[in-house]
Design an enzyme around this catalytic site. Sequence first.
Site, PDB file in Angstrom:
ATOM      1  N   MET A  58      -7.239   5.942 -12.603  1.00  0.00           N
ATOM      2  CA  MET A  58      -6.931   4.554 -12.230  1.00  0.00           C
ATOM      3  C   MET A  58      -8.046   3.944 -11.397  1.00  0.00           C
ATOM      4  SD  MET A  58      -2.841   4.260 -11.564  1.00  0.00           S
ATOM      5  CE  MET A  58      -3.107   2.568 -11.046  1.00  0.00           C
ATOM      6  N   LYS A  79       0.813  -1.216   0.000  1.00  0.00           N
ATOM      7  CA  LYS A  79       0.000   0.000   0.000  1.00  0.00           C
ATOM      8  C   LYS A  79       0.849   1.270   0.000  1.00  0.00           C
ATOM      9  CE  LYS A  79      -3.642  -0.374  -0.397  1.00  0.00           C
ATOM     10  NZ  LYS A  79      -4.387  -0.660  -1.675  1.00  0.00           N
ATOM     11  N   ALA A  80       1.932   1.239  -0.775  1.00  0.00           N
ATOM     12  CA  ALA A  80       2.818   2.399  -0.867  1.00  0.00           C
ATOM     13  C   ALA A  80       2.890   2.947  -2.289  1.00  0.00           C
ATOM     14  CB  ALA A  80       4.217   2.038  -0.377  1.00  0.00           C
ATOM     15  N   SER A 133      -3.613   3.213   4.987  1.00  0.00           N
ATOM     16  CA  SER A 133      -3.979   2.506   3.765  1.00  0.00           C
ATOM     17  C   SER A 133      -3.943   0.992   3.969  1.00  0.00           C
ATOM     18  CB  SER A 133      -3.047   2.915   2.630  1.00  0.00           C
ATOM     19  OG  SER A 133      -3.468   2.348   1.410  1.00  0.00           O
ATOM     20  N   THR A 165       7.019  -7.296  -6.111  1.00  0.00           N
ATOM     21  CA  THR A 165       7.248  -7.937  -4.818  1.00  0.00           C
ATOM     22  C   THR A 165       7.020  -6.946  -3.691  1.00  0.00           C
ATOM     23  OG1 THR A 165       8.787  -9.275  -3.517  1.00  0.00           O
ATOM     24  CG2 THR A 165       9.723  -7.409  -4.688  1.00  0.00           C
ATOM     25  N   HIS A 166       6.665  -7.500  -2.529  1.00  0.00           N
ATOM     26  CA  HIS A 166       6.658  -6.735  -1.270  1.00  0.00           C
ATOM     27  C   HIS A 166       7.733  -7.267  -0.313  1.00  0.00           C
ATOM     28  CE1 HIS A 166       3.137  -4.553  -2.359  1.00  0.00           C
ATOM     29  NE2 HIS A 166       2.276  -5.515  -2.161  1.00  0.00           N
ATOM     30  N   THR A 215       2.159   0.781  -5.105  1.00  0.00           N
ATOM     31  CA  THR A 215       2.588  -0.334  -5.953  1.00  0.00           C
ATOM     32  C   THR A 215       1.863  -0.345  -7.290  1.00  0.00           C
ATOM     33  OG1 THR A 215       2.583  -1.547  -3.845  1.00  0.00           O
ATOM     34  CG2 THR A 215       3.176  -2.775  -5.839  1.00  0.00           C
TER      35      THR A 215
END
Length: 299
Positions: free
Chosen positions: A236, A46-47, A142, A111-112, A49
Site C-alpha cells: 500500500m 490514523k487508526a 501516528s 468518516t472520523h 482508515t
Amino acid sequence: KNAQFNDNLSGSESSVQPVLPDAQNWDSLWGFQARPDDVLISTYPKAGTTWMQEIVDMLQHEGDLQKCARAPIYQRIPFIEYFRHYPICSPPHVSGLQLAETMPSPRTLKTHLPVQLLPPSFWEQKCKIIYVARNIKDNAVSYFHFHRMDHFLPEPGEWNQFLENFIAGKVAWGSWFDHVRGWWEAKDRHPILYLLYEDMKENPSREIQKVAKFLGLELPELVLNKIVQHTDFKCMKANPMANYSTMPPVIMDHGISPFLRKGTVGDWKEHFTVAQSERLDDIYAREMEGSGLTFRTQL
C-alpha cells in the site's frame, strides 16, 4: 453540534481552509441522506482508515486490482465531513458530500466523526458500519506525524505539547477515549463490526474474512490471498492509488512525513518517555474503566 465539533480543535491557528465543517456547512453534513445499502468505514484519525478502505474496495470488486486502481482512495470512498476544495488538483477535488451525493449505489463512505455526531440518516437506514480502533499510544504518534505533513491541520508543535493536546481531546475529532468507547457501546444497538488495528496486523486473513462475512460477500481463498497481499503495508505504501502521493505537497508534504509512515504496533516506544507512558496508562485505566475494551500496545 458544530460548536462542540470545532471546540475540539487545538489552539493553533491554521492559515488555510480547515478540514472540519464550519457553521455554514454543518447543516448540510447533519442532513446528509444515507442510503440503505451504504457501507460506512469509521475510525478515529490514523487508526487504519485507509487500510480498511482498500480492503473493503478489494472485497467489493472480488480482488480485481485493475478496478481498485481506477482512482485514488479518496475519490473511490468519499470522506463525508471533508470540506476542503482543491482547485489545484486535476481533476479539481470536491467536498466529500458532493462526491458522495453524485455517486451511484452501492456507496462506501468514510468518516472520523464521533458516534454522537454521525448524521442520523445512517442510523435510520440501518447502514452497515465498520469501525477500526487502534491503541492510544501508537494512534497518538501516528496522528502527530500526520499533523506535521498535512498542511490543512494546525501545526502540532513539539511532541510533548501535542501529546498533552491529544490526551485532553484538544485535536480535530476530539477525544480518543470518547471516540473508541462511544462506537464500542453503539455496536450493541446498530449493525457495527468493531475491529482492532492490532488484530489486523497479527492476522490479516482472519480479520478480512470477518469483514467479508459482515458485508455478506463470498470470499474464495484465492481472492483472500490476493487481498492480503495487495493490502500489506509495504504494498500500500508503494501504491499511488492508496498512499495519497497524488496530493500536491502544498496539501500533504510527504517530504516531511509520508502519509503511510510505518504501520507497525509499538512505534510509540520511539516517542514516549517512561513518565509519559506511565501517566497515559493511568489516564487510560481511569477513562476506560468498565468499558470491556482491551488494547494491545505491542505484538
